[in-house]
Design an enzyme around this catalytic site. Sequence first.
Site, PDB file in Angstrom:
ATOM      1  N   LYS A  51      -4.867   0.036   3.416  1.00 38.61           N
ATOM      2  CA  LYS A  51      -3.818   0.453   3.818  1.00 38.61           C
ATOM      3  C   LYS A  51      -3.071   0.175   3.493  1.00 38.61           C
ATOM      4  CE  LYS A  51      -6.531  -0.642   8.197  1.00 38.61           C
ATOM      5  NZ  LYS A  51      -6.453  -2.090   9.575  1.00 38.61           N
ATOM      6  N   GLN A  95      -4.159  -7.564  11.021  1.00 34.76           N
ATOM      7  CA  GLN A  95      -5.958  -7.392  10.731  1.00 34.76           C
ATOM      8  C   GLN A  95      -6.702  -8.394  11.472  1.00 34.76           C
ATOM      9  OE1 GLN A  95      -6.655  -4.694   9.352  1.00 34.76           O
ATOM     10  NE2 GLN A  95      -9.002  -5.178   8.779  1.00 34.76           N
ATOM     11  N   ASP A 118      -1.769  -0.707  16.309  1.00 40.75           N
ATOM     12  CA  ASP A 118      -2.918   0.098  16.035  1.00 40.75           C
ATOM     13  C   ASP A 118      -3.365   0.420  17.863  1.00 40.75           C
ATOM     14  OD1 ASP A 118      -4.643  -0.566  14.759  1.00 40.75           O
ATOM     15  OD2 ASP A 118      -3.786  -2.961  14.486  1.00 40.75           O
TER      16      ASP A 118
END
Length: 289
Positions: A51, A95, A118
Amino acid sequence: MILDGKKLSARLKAEMASRVAGMEERYGRVPALAVIIVGEDPASQTYVRNKVKACEETGIRSIHIALPSGVRERELLDQIKRLNEDPGVDGILVQLPLPPHIDEHRVINAIAPAKDVDGFHPRNVAGLWLDEDCAIPCTPKGIMHLINESGINPSGKRAVVVGRSNIVGKPIAKLLLDANATVTIAHSHTEDLARVCREADILVVAVGRPKMIDGSMIKSGAVVIDVGINRISVPTPGGNISRICGDVDFDSACEVASWITPVPGGVGPMTICELMGNTIEAFLRSHQE
Ligand code: GUN
């Protein structure tokens, strides 16, 4: 034929890079993404590294925050609060999974919905199901991008999603529904899974079990989307080696599918690419207000 996520994501990231390059002058700064990782899980570390690398490729500023596995939940929530209040930060990603002593729901709820790149915050989940303009989870969004770019039209088709996670299964079912597919969500309790899968014109598999779906479970000419990223140990004469494989047995599925995503190089790169896209969208939304 291969649904090449590596190639498509490279093209999309190059397009994003040229858009981001113009933002410094127009807005005085570029989009910024904060990525928080808790602990040392090797798979999570790889995802986070990828990422941060994608941020570099697109010109997005990345803020990498690594917290020890024993960090208190309070400390993580405080960190998120600081990022929520920082006008120079557009996207916040924590995460997953988190260590068991940290309440995942509480953490996701703490992220400002406008910065939730997200699309996991309840506000954004509701937005997705109510057809509002909001962040859409990256993996499902990437899958739809891959399908659309390949000229596959889900309208009127039977789609079967194997797996009912909040990250992939449920949101991809909604996106396929929006594309006018007739959608079935199958899972570990589904009776005669092979028969259900064989009904699919579009089969999306997101269960996290290596090679669970093989060619005998796939209708001839079906489009197969393999979301799995499983690390398996393969015996060789020189000893065991570690390899990445999907939830679909690629070799036998290839024999019957019309289109299929490889692992690696299919859905994975698309997920990361959409994260960059969501960060840019969050940045633009905040500049429209
Ligand atoms: N863990 C596995 N997939 C994801 C994802 O898409 N986002 C986050 N934050 N964690 C994950």
